[in-house]
Design an enzyme around this catalytic site. Structure first.
Site, PDB file in Angstrom:
ATOM      1  N   HIS A   1       0.825  -1.226   0.000  1.00 60.88           N
ATOM      2  CA  HIS A   1       0.000   0.000   0.000  1.00 60.88           C
ATOM      3  C   HIS A   1       0.855   1.271   0.000  1.00 60.88           C
ATOM      4  O   HIS A   1       0.396   2.336   0.403  1.00 60.88           O
ATOM      5  CB  HIS A   1      -0.956   0.048   1.226  1.00 60.88           C
ATOM      6  CG  HIS A   1      -2.082  -0.928   1.142  1.00 60.88           C
ATOM      7  ND1 HIS A   1      -2.525  -1.639   2.233  1.00 60.88           N
ATOM      8  CD2 HIS A   1      -2.867  -1.305   0.112  1.00 60.88           C
ATOM      9  CE1 HIS A   1      -3.520  -2.428   1.873  1.00 60.88           C
ATOM     10  NE2 HIS A   1      -3.750  -2.247   0.594  1.00 60.88           N
TER      11      HIS A   1
ATOM     12  N   ARG B   1      -8.878 -11.699   3.740  1.00 64.00           N
ATOM     13  CA  ARG B   1      -7.565 -12.173   4.218  1.00 64.00           C
ATOM     14  C   ARG B   1      -7.522 -12.148   5.739  1.00 64.00           C
ATOM     15  O   ARG B   1      -8.110 -11.261   6.368  1.00 64.00           O
ATOM     16  CB  ARG B   1      -6.446 -11.283   3.665  1.00 64.00           C
ATOM     17  CG  ARG B   1      -6.181 -11.496   2.204  1.00 64.00           C
ATOM     18  CD  ARG B   1      -5.176 -10.506   1.671  1.00 64.00           C
ATOM     19  NE  ARG B   1      -5.783  -9.577   0.720  1.00 64.00           N
ATOM     20  CZ  ARG B   1      -5.230  -8.454   0.296  1.00 64.00           C
ATOM     21  NH1 ARG B   1      -4.035  -8.092   0.735  1.00 64.00           N
ATOM     22  NH2 ARG B   1      -5.857  -7.686  -0.558  1.00 64.00           N
TER      23      ARG B   1
ATOM     24  N   GLU C   1      -4.212   6.697  -5.056  1.00 61.89           N
ATOM     25  CA  GLU C   1      -3.110   5.873  -5.561  1.00 61.89           C
ATOM     26  C   GLU C   1      -2.865   6.128  -7.041  1.00 61.89           C
ATOM     27  O   GLU C   1      -1.722   6.207  -7.488  1.00 61.89           O
ATOM     28  CB  GLU C   1      -3.434   4.383  -5.330  1.00 61.89           C
ATOM     29  CG  GLU C   1      -3.416   4.022  -3.857  1.00 61.89           C
ATOM     30  CD  GLU C   1      -4.120   2.707  -3.558  1.00 61.89           C
ATOM     31  OE1 GLU C   1      -5.352   2.661  -3.738  1.00 61.89           O
ATOM     32  OE2 GLU C   1      -3.458   1.756  -3.157  1.00 61.89           O
TER      33      GLU C   1
END
Ligand code: ADP
Length: 390
Positions: A180, A240, A376
């Site tokens: 990240h 996850r 991002e």
């Protein structure tokens, strides 16, 4: 003619695209696109829309593979809808290995180097690189840049990057890389421009999306993060598991007879919020569910997130500000509230009304708490443009 920068984020079954144009005040988003259904054998689809979310293209792809999807996008670009000249393409690449701390211009040598890192990110690396390989064949003169999720964390001290394993494993690259990074860099840049005093301090950023991690910055540099060798460590996520006693893996092998692929499927795709609740991986669904399994999954998620935030604060030696970002961090006041309740002892108090209204500043008295949208793609476009200009 306007200068354009294309951002490509390719996964196993989809390619996300974002096209920016260069204006005097910087980069401005022009179009977004999604090619999905790739590699499924069912046929892919390419959809594009403009910055106001108006659809501009929606068509099925002749072949559901990464290469034809990129070809079709470039054809559309050449047809003139975006009217401009592509000056750079920035690719999101999950792994840059132990040495890459900066984005890099892609040529055949670098592509080979990055392909060789695929054992470190077997689920992502080759998919990330597939569009770049295609563009290198079809548009050899186009400047392509790889921007890494790991690069931002390469400033971490050795003690933060090492596992307590025999030294030879570190020498062969078994390290805590962290991920990240592009999101953290975008928040760091935001802080530098909008809150320079905080930027210089001890800041913990909680990136809470489908994937989730936390990162501790001091003076804008990453010093600690919750993800490790893979993007499995740290906080529980949509599907996850986050941190897990490695003894559980041994138990699954010995007692359940599970092999590596079965364990991978369990830990990456059937755990986290989905596994704990048995209802959904999606936080919004769980918040609206009302079932006790959903409430319990959210409680565990928040407890574990708070523990990771406190751990990272220890890694950077303080907490001058806490920043929430990504889908859950930006949009789920109830989750932020529960996490912050566990952190009161660290001086974190919320302004309840500001938090409920998704305000930018949601802290009460005490440590400033902010909600800052991650960017991002904008970060990748900026990095690619910098190398193109450079
Ligand atoms: P990705 O990691 O795939 O980019 P996102 O950053 O988009 O994921 O985050 C997805 C998560 O954000 C999902 O769990 C989704 O439920 C959650 N989310 C998005 N909007 C809201 C909302 N308004 N309230 C609660 N959760 C939300």
């Amino acid at each position: 003619m306007r200068d354009l920068v294309l951002v490509v984020n390719a996964g196993s079954s989809s390619i996300k695209l974002a096209l920016y144009r260069l204006e005097s005040r910087g980069l401005r988003l022009d179009f977004r696109g999604l090619a999905d259904g790739l590699g499924s054998g069912r046929g892919g689809r390419l959809r594009l829309h403009d910055a106001d979310a108006e659809p501009v293209l929606d068509e099925s792809l002749a072949s559901a593979d990464h290469a034809p999807a990129m070809d079709r996008f470039l054809e559309w670009l050449d047809e003139g809808d975006a009217s401009g000249r592509l000056v750079a393409v920035g690719h999101r690449v999950v792994h840059g290995g132990p040495d890459r701390s900066e984005p890099v211009i892609l040529n055949n040598r670098v592509l080979k180097e990055l392909e060789a890192l695929s054992p470190l990110a077997p689920l992502h690396q080759m998919h990330n690189l597939a569009p770049a390989v295609r563009l290198a064949e079809s548009r050899p003169d186009l400047l392509q840049v790889a921007c890494f999720d790991t690069a931002f964390h390469r400033t971490q001290p050795q003690i933060a990057q090492r596992f307590a394993l025999p030294r030879r494993f570190a020498e062969q690259g078994v390290l805590r890389y962290g991920f990240h990074g592009l999101s953290y860099e975008s928040i760091g840049n935001w802080l530098r421009h909008h809150r320079p005093a905080l930027h210089r301090g001890h800041v913990v950023i909680a990136h809470l999306g489908n994937g989730a991690s936390v990162c501790g910055l001091r003076d804008g540099r990453s010093l600690a993060t919750s993800m490790g060798f893979t993007a499995l460590d740290g906080l529980p996520m949509g599907t996850r598991c986050g941190s897990l006693d490695p003894g559980v893996v041994l138990y699954l092998m010995d007692r359940e007879g599970m092999d590596a692929r079965q364990i991978e499927d369990l830990l990456y795709r059937r755990s986290g919020l989905l596994g704990m609740s048995g209802i959904s991986h999606d936080m919004r669904v769980l918040l609206e569910s009302g079932e006790s399994a959903a409430t319990e999954a959210i409680a565990i998620y928040c407890y574990r997130a708070a523990r990771e935030i406190a751990s990272v604060a220890t890694g950077i030696g303080g907490l001058d500000a806490l920043v929430f970002t990504a889908g859950i961090g930006e949009n789920a006041p109830a989750v932020r509230e529960q996490i912050c309740r566990h952190l009161r002892w660290l001086g974190v108090n919320l302004n309840v009304a500001a938090n409920a209204g998704d305000a930018l500043e949601i802290g009460g008295d005490g440590v400033p708490v902010l909600v800052v949208p991650t960017d991002e793609e904008g970060e990748i476009a900026r990095q690619a443009l910098t190398l193109a200009a450079g």
